[in-house]
Design an enzyme around this catalytic site. Structure first.
Site, PDB file in Angstrom:
ATOM      1  N   GLY A 246       0.663  -1.184  -0.219  1.00 59.86           N
ATOM      2  CA  GLY A 246       0.056   0.104  -0.064  1.00 59.86           C
ATOM      3  C   GLY A 246       0.997   1.217   0.043  1.00 59.86           C
TER       4      GLY A 246
ATOM      5  N   HIS B   3      -4.104   1.285   7.761  1.00 62.42           N
ATOM      6  CA  HIS B   3      -2.752   1.611   7.763  1.00 62.42           C
ATOM      7  C   HIS B   3      -2.503   3.018   6.951  1.00 62.42           C
ATOM      8  CE1 HIS B   3       1.611   1.400   8.027  1.00 62.42           C
ATOM      9  NE2 HIS B   3       1.690   1.973   6.855  1.00 62.42           N
ATOM     10  N   GLU B   4      -3.259   2.922   5.419  1.00 63.89           N
ATOM     11  CA  GLU B   4      -3.129   3.973   4.784  1.00 63.89           C
ATOM     12  C   GLU B   4      -3.825   4.953   4.754  1.00 63.89           C
ATOM     13  OE1 GLU B   4      -0.691   3.474   3.012  1.00 63.89           O
ATOM     14  OE2 GLU B   4      -0.217   1.375   2.944  1.00 63.89           O
TER      15      GLU B   4
ATOM     16  N   CYS C 199       6.083  -0.390   7.130  1.00 64.76           N
ATOM     17  CA  CYS C 199       5.730   0.659   6.489  1.00 64.76           C
ATOM     18  C   CYS C 199       6.915   1.016   5.602  1.00 64.76           C
ATOM     19  CB  CYS C 199       5.485   2.070   7.451  1.00 64.76           C
ATOM     20  SG  CYS C 199       5.059   3.475   6.695  1.00 64.76           S
ATOM     21  N   LEU C 200       6.550   1.582   4.245  1.00 64.41           N
ATOM     22  CA  LEU C 200       7.616   1.876   3.492  1.00 64.41           C
ATOM     23  C   LEU C 200       8.423   3.246   4.231  1.00 64.41           C
ATOM     24  CD1 LEU C 200       6.045   1.385   0.218  1.00 64.41           C
ATOM     25  CD2 LEU C 200       7.915   0.077   0.765  1.00 64.41           C
TER      26      LEU C 200
ATOM     27  N   GLN D 161       3.061  10.077   1.708  1.00 69.65           N
ATOM     28  CA  GLN D 161       4.474   9.247   1.505  1.00 69.65           C
ATOM     29  C   GLN D 161       5.458   9.776   0.492  1.00 69.65           C
ATOM     30  OE1 GLN D 161       2.605   5.059   2.306  1.00 69.65           O
ATOM     31  NE2 GLN D 161       4.526   5.018   3.314  1.00 69.65           N
TER      32      GLN D 161
ATOM     33  N   HIS E 240      -2.253   7.126   7.326  1.00 67.23           N
ATOM     34  CA  HIS E 240      -1.122   8.261   6.772  1.00 67.23           C
ATOM     35  C   HIS E 240      -1.953   9.663   6.187  1.00 67.23           C
ATOM     36  CE1 HIS E 240       2.533   5.963   6.284  1.00 67.23           C
ATOM     37  NE2 HIS E 240       1.926   4.987   5.913  1.00 67.23           N
TER      38      HIS E 240
HETATM   39 ZN   LIG Z   1       3.217   3.531   5.848  1.00 71.84          ZN
END
Ligand SMILES: [Zn+2]
Length: 200
Positions: free
Chosen positions: A46, A136-137, A94-95, A51, A140
């Site tokens: 995701g 999660h997304e 998480c990226l 991000q 953000h």
């Molecule tokens: Zn993330």
């Protein structure tokens, strides 16, 4: 299409509240394409627009079911979670926090209102892995990172090397089971832990 740099934990832009998209136009389509490419390049499941430094309420989610090999994808504009039900402790990465994962509380089932990539209104319910990724997304978009749910950053776990990681089997409440992977190194979201999936 382009892979864009992903902001990491210390970047203040990750802490801003993103603004709603007024019109789903060609620039949003381009953003979505870049997000998909960036997510795939990072081996994530995701990605949220902030991000990559774009403070707009757009998320993408994508994974392949290991059992059925089906591709599950969602591209959402202005997503809102309208209902949350149940809870479990979810392992996720998480990226924007590369190399680590942690275990945080998530709802089991959610209802979502959003627009699709063509601007069409959507209302749907989600559970399992997709519901996990979406929570999660969407966080953000409000400047929330999963690490915020930990008591301390010391509770973060270092990602093990790929050879040490093993798929875990967990059992859902309805008795079905699923093969899941623990946190990927760069992974945007991972999987239910065995303990939680069976807890009340
Ligand atoms: Zn993330």
């Amino acid at each position: 299409m382009a892979v864009r740099p992903i902001l990491t934990l210390e970047d203040p832009r990750l802490r801003k509240k993103s603004i709603r998209v007024k019109r789903v136009d060609a620039s949003i389509q381009g953003l979505i394409e870049d997000m998909l490419e960036t997510m795939r390049e990072g081996d994530g499941q995701g990605l949220a627009a902030p991000q990559i430094g774009v403070l707009l309420r757009v998320i993408v989610a994508e994974y392949v079911d290991e059992d059925t090999e089906d591709l599950h994808q969602m591209i959402l504009v202005n997503p809102e979670i309208t209902t949350r039900e149940g809870s479990w402790m979810a392992d996720e990465g998480c990226l924007s926090v590369p190399g680590y994962w942690g275990t945080v509380p998530r709802a089991e089932r959610i209802a979502v209102r959003a627009k699709d990539r063509h601007g069409k209104e959507l209302r749907f319910k989600s559970d399992g892995r997709m519901a996990h990724i979406l929570q999660h997304e969407i966080d953000h978009l409000d400047g929330v990172l999963y690490v915020d749910y930990l008591k301390s950053l010391d509770d973060l776990q270092k990602v093990e090397s790929a050879t040490k990681r093993r798929r875990r089997r967990w059992r859902t409440r309805d008795g079905s089971d699923d093969m899941v992977e623990p946190a990927e190194p760069n992974g945007e979201v991972v999987e239910p832990s065995a303990t939680q999936a069976t807890s009340g």
